[in-house]
Design a protein around this motif. Structure first.
Motif, PDB file in Angstrom:
ATOM      1  N   GLU A  80       0.846  -1.202   0.000  1.00 13.58           N
ATOM      2  CA  GLU A  80       0.000   0.000   0.000  1.00 13.58           C
ATOM      3  C   GLU A  80       0.879   1.249   0.000  1.00 13.58           C
ATOM      4  N   THR A  81       0.302   2.334  -0.485  1.00 13.35           N
ATOM      5  CA  THR A  81       1.019   3.599  -0.587  1.00 13.35           C
ATOM      6  C   THR A  81       0.319   4.662   0.249  1.00 13.35           C
ATOM      7  N   LEU A  82       1.113   5.477   0.920  1.00  9.40           N
ATOM      8  CA  LEU A  82       0.568   6.571   1.729  1.00  9.40           C
ATOM      9  C   LEU A  82       1.281   7.862   1.322  1.00  9.40           C
ATOM     10  N   PRO A  83       0.658   8.659   0.450  1.00  8.49           N
ATOM     11  CA  PRO A  83       1.317   9.891   0.002  1.00  8.49           C
ATOM     12  C   PRO A  83       1.098  11.039   0.997  1.00  8.49           C
ATOM     13  N   GLY A  84       1.807  12.134   0.775  1.00  6.01           N
ATOM     14  CA  GLY A  84       1.534  13.379   1.505  1.00  6.01           C
ATOM     15  C   GLY A  84       1.947  13.399   2.959  1.00  6.01           C
ATOM     16  N   ASN A  85       3.013  12.723   3.318  1.00  6.53           N
ATOM     17  CA  ASN A  85       3.495  12.785   4.706  1.00  6.53           C
ATOM     18  C   ASN A  85       4.540  13.886   4.818  1.00  6.53           C
ATOM     19  N   GLN A  86       4.667  14.416   6.029  1.00  3.15           N
ATOM     20  CA  GLN A  86       5.568  15.551   6.197  1.00  3.15           C
ATOM     21  C   GLN A  86       6.337  15.441   7.509  1.00  3.15           C
ATOM     22  N   VAL A  87       7.641  15.709   7.433  1.00  2.00           N
ATOM     23  CA  VAL A  87       8.473  15.772   8.638  1.00  2.00           C
ATOM     24  C   VAL A  87       9.351  17.001   8.516  1.00  2.00           C
ATOM     25  N   ASP A  88       9.202  17.941   9.441  1.00  2.00           N
ATOM     26  CA  ASP A  88       9.999  19.168   9.412  1.00  2.00           C
ATOM     27  C   ASP A  88       9.963  19.847   8.044  1.00  2.00           C
ATOM     28  N   GLY A  89       8.792  19.868   7.462  1.00  2.00           N
ATOM     29  CA  GLY A  89       8.626  20.537   6.169  1.00  2.00           C
ATOM     30  C   GLY A  89       9.062  19.714   4.976  1.00  2.00           C
ATOM     31  N   ILE A  90       9.545  18.493   5.205  1.00  5.61           N
ATOM     32  CA  ILE A  90       9.952  17.627   4.084  1.00  5.61           C
ATOM     33  C   ILE A  90       8.773  16.717   3.733  1.00  5.61           C
ATOM     34  N   LEU A  91       8.333  16.839   2.497  1.00  3.90           N
ATOM     35  CA  LEU A  91       7.198  16.046   2.031  1.00  3.90           C
ATOM     36  C   LEU A  91       7.715  14.717   1.469  1.00  3.90           C
ATOM     37  N   PHE A  92       7.064  13.628   1.844  1.00  9.25           N
ATOM     38  CA  PHE A  92       7.475  12.336   1.289  1.00  9.25           C
ATOM     39  C   PHE A  92       6.299  11.365   1.254  1.00  9.25           C
ATOM     40  N   ALA A  93       6.398  10.408   0.346  1.00 10.24           N
ATOM     41  CA  ALA A  93       5.394   9.334   0.241  1.00 10.24           C
ATOM     42  C   ALA A  93       5.986   8.063   0.828  1.00 10.24           C
ATOM     43  N   VAL A  94       5.103   7.237   1.395  1.00  7.21           N
ATOM     44  CA  VAL A  94       5.550   5.972   1.972  1.00  7.21           C
ATOM     45  C   VAL A  94       4.933   4.830   1.169  1.00  7.21           C
ATOM     46  N   LEU A 118      10.621   5.119   1.079  1.00  3.04           N
ATOM     47  CA  LEU A 118      10.199   6.507   1.276  1.00  3.04           C
ATOM     48  C   LEU A 118      10.610   7.297   0.038  1.00  3.04           C
ATOM     49  N   GLN A 119       9.631   7.882  -0.621  1.00  2.00           N
ATOM     50  CA  GLN A 119       9.886   8.613  -1.863  1.00  2.00           C
ATOM     51  C   GLN A 119       9.944  10.111  -1.559  1.00  2.00           C
ATOM     52  N   VAL A 120      11.041  10.719  -1.938  1.00  2.00           N
ATOM     53  CA  VAL A 120      11.237  12.128  -1.574  1.00  2.00           C
ATOM     54  C   VAL A 120      11.894  12.879  -2.730  1.00  2.00           C
ATOM     55  N   ASP A 121      11.644  14.166  -2.753  1.00  2.00           N
ATOM     56  CA  ASP A 121      12.242  15.006  -3.789  1.00  2.00           C
ATOM     57  C   ASP A 121      13.772  15.003  -3.653  1.00  2.00           C
ATOM     58  N   HIS A 122      14.438  15.026  -4.795  1.00  2.00           N
ATOM     59  CA  HIS A 122      15.903  14.992  -4.852  1.00  2.00           C
ATOM     60  C   HIS A 122      16.546  16.000  -3.896  1.00  2.00           C
ATOM     61  N   ASP A 123      15.974  17.215  -3.832  1.00  2.00           N
ATOM     62  CA  ASP A 123      16.570  18.288  -3.026  1.00  2.00           C
ATOM     63  C   ASP A 123      16.494  18.011  -1.522  1.00  2.00           C
ATOM     64  N   TYR A 124      15.586  17.101  -1.135  1.00  2.00           N
ATOM     65  CA  TYR A 124      15.384  16.850   0.300  1.00  2.00           C
ATOM     66  C   TYR A 124      15.829  15.444   0.729  1.00  2.00           C
ATOM     67  N   LEU A 125      16.453  14.716  -0.200  1.00  2.00           N
ATOM     68  CA  LEU A 125      16.847  13.332   0.103  1.00  2.00           C
ATOM     69  C   LEU A 125      17.765  13.255   1.320  1.00  2.00           C
ATOM     70  N   LEU A 126      18.815  14.026   1.302  1.00  2.00           N
ATOM     71  CA  LEU A 126      19.793  13.970   2.382  1.00  2.00           C
ATOM     72  C   LEU A 126      19.199  14.496   3.689  1.00  2.00           C
TER      73      LEU A 126
END
Lengths: 94, 423
Positions: free
Chosen positions: B172-186, B199-207
């Motif tokens: 299952e997929t859970l989109p739209g999660n946020q931690v300290d302003g970092i958006l990611f999908a699970v 955990l799927q995250v934008d390139h700029d926020y991976l690290l």
């Protein structure tokens, strides 16, 4: 192939065929026994069965092979081959 | 190489060993394979998965394109769920493995086992040859993945995104999660046989997300692990590894995948090779084997070595590794179908001609996660529970018999001996 090895293989084949037929009958699977590989996973991938099917398998094994298995154990025995191992160690009636 | 070095591998520099996956350099080992393996089996771990391909397919023919390349039927694909499949070569060999997701306004294809550049080329060629109206957006460089694995990985996720982490079922997929302003999908994908997430995250926020996970996970003793330890867990759980044994498969059906064969009559890449194999039969089948001599801690076993029955070569080793849990070498071999049954003794060729092996069932071991109930258990009470269970260690005979599933691949005779001891 030497006769001892051949006999071992034939015995295992017989058990696997019997087990697959029971699963197909009881769970009304849309496939034939020869279409299920021996290492096919029962839950998650492979046959993608659920916990209700697990309960049905328990009943089937008790009915056909005379062995009793808990739901916890059957979830751990995640392939056809693992179930066959259990039946062999329990000396089930194939 | 610098452009192909992942962000995370760059961050660790010389503190990790780097290896190649799908044309990208990522960390293979951070500490030791054994230490990392134990972390995956007992705790929570992070893996750099930024090598996987990631494509978004939009347009009226997006589904048709996926349907044409997928080995498994996509009729079970539903919104919010992933469907695992393979992409085949025309001769029935494996091109790559994929996860397909229906994102509502389009589809997502996550690939592993082939350089994403080649996957993109295949998608383009298939769309062009079929005259399909589909837009293929390559997000491999912009949307990256972190693997979160371990029997308590759900607990870390719960502390980040709340109880919905526990409710997330396999695939299952859970989109739209946020931690300290970092958006990611699970995405719930058990890559190592334990509870697992991508955990799927934008390139700029991976690290930033990686570091945030390490920070929050400190109290769980979280650790980064390389792909070598993940591969060992996969082997123990007999999850098909597209980078190892699957590479030696001449045909997808050799990998015990007959139940995946489509019966919907539609055309797909490799279909004629599949139908030919179904009518003529396959020659080999993948099966697990264990080295019988427990003391043989360092046998010289290598992929490509022969497997022999009474001096006749009946198969080839495709993958092998030493299991730290079972204290034995585990082997995956393609054996001639007449010999590929469980419970049989064979010999290995190569440099260890005297090494006896026995064929065993999949999986080699049972996941720790099967014994954990996320609504009741916690990483912090694991030691108390280990005292009442067994914590994965060998048990006295009487206790072992009460839990036969833990020892399902200890050979039949051994288990019968246990039973006789009890009697």
């Amino acid at each position: 192939m030497n006769p001892v090895l051949r006999a071992q293989i034939e015995q295992r084949k017989k058990l696997l065929d019997s087990l697959k037929e029971e699963l197909i009958d009881r769970l009304r699977l849309d496939c034939r026994a020869e279409e299920i590989d021996d290492d096919t996973f029962l839950f998650g991938g492979g046959l993608a069965l659920d916990s209700i099917a697990a309960a049905d398998i328990i009943v089937g094994l008790q009915f056909r092979f005379g062995v009793l298995l808990s739901e916890e154990k059957i979830l751990a025995m995640s392939t056809i081959n693992a179930l066959a191992d259990f039946l062999q160690t329990e000396d089930a009636i194939a | 190489m610098l452009g192909r070095l992942s962000q995370i591998a760059t961050f660790y520099g010389e503190r990790a060993t780097v290896g190649w996956r799908d044309g990208r350099a990522v960390s293979s080992v951070y500490e030791t394979v054994e230490a990392e393996y134990r972390k995956i089996r007992k705790g929570i771990t992070l893996t750099d998965c930024s090598y996987v391909g990631n494509f978004r397919l939009e347009g009226p023919d997006a589904f048709r394109l996926l349907d044409r390349i997928s080995f498994a039927g996509l009729n079970r694909l539903t919104l919010g769920r992933l469907l695992p499949s393979y992409v085949l070569d025309e001769d029935g060999g494996l091109f790559c493995e994929v996860l397909v997701a229906d994102a509502g306004d389009g589809y997502r294809l996550v690939s592993e086992g082939a350089d994403p550049v080649r996957v993109r080329a295949l998608l383009d060629a298939t769309a062009a040859s079929g005259g399909l109206d589909v837009a293929i957006v390559d997000e491999t460089q912009t949307q990256l993945f972190i693997g979160l694995n371990g029997p308590y990985s759900w607990e870390l996720l719960k502390s980040l995104i709340g109880p919905s982490a526990i409710g997330l079922r396999a695939l299952e997929t859970l989109p739209g999660n946020q931690v300290d302003g970092i958006l990611f999908a699970v995405h719930r994908v058990d890559k190592a046989g334990e509870y697992g997430y991508l955990l799927q995250v934008d390139h700029d926020y991976l690290l930033a997300l990686w570091q945030q996970l390490l920070e929050v996970g400190r109290r769980f003793e979280i650790a980064p692990v390389g792909y070598e330890a993940v591969d060992l867990c996969k082997l123990e759980n007999r999850l098909t590894n597209i980078h190892r044994e699957a590479r030696s498969a001449a045909h997808v059906l050799e990998l015990n995948t007959r139940v995946l064969v489509r019966r919907d009559g539609s055309d797909y890449r490799g279909r004629s090779a599949i139908e030919k194999a179904l009518s003529d039969g396959i020659k080999r089948r993948l099966i697990g084997m264990m080295v019988e001599d427990e003391r043989a801690a360092q046998p010289l076993i290598e992929p490509g070595d022969g497997v022999y029955a009474d001096g006749v070569r009946v198969g080839d080793i495709a993958h092998c590794a030493f299991s730290f849990a079972l204290r034995r070498w585990l082997i995956l071999a393609f054996l001639a179908v007449d010999y590929a049954y469980v419970g049989l003794r064979y010999q290995l060729g190569g440099r260890r001609g005297d090494c006896g092996v026995r064929t065993v069932s999949a999986p080699f071991t049972v996941s720790e996660s099967l014994r954990i109930r996320p609504r009741q258990d916690s990483y912090f009470d694991r030691k108390a529970r280990a005292r009442t269970w067994d914590g994965g260690r060998m048990l006295p005979v009487k206790t072992a018999i009460s839990r036969p599933h833990r020892y399902q691949n200890i050979f039949f005779e051994d288990r019968r001996a246990y039973r006789r001891t009890i009697a």
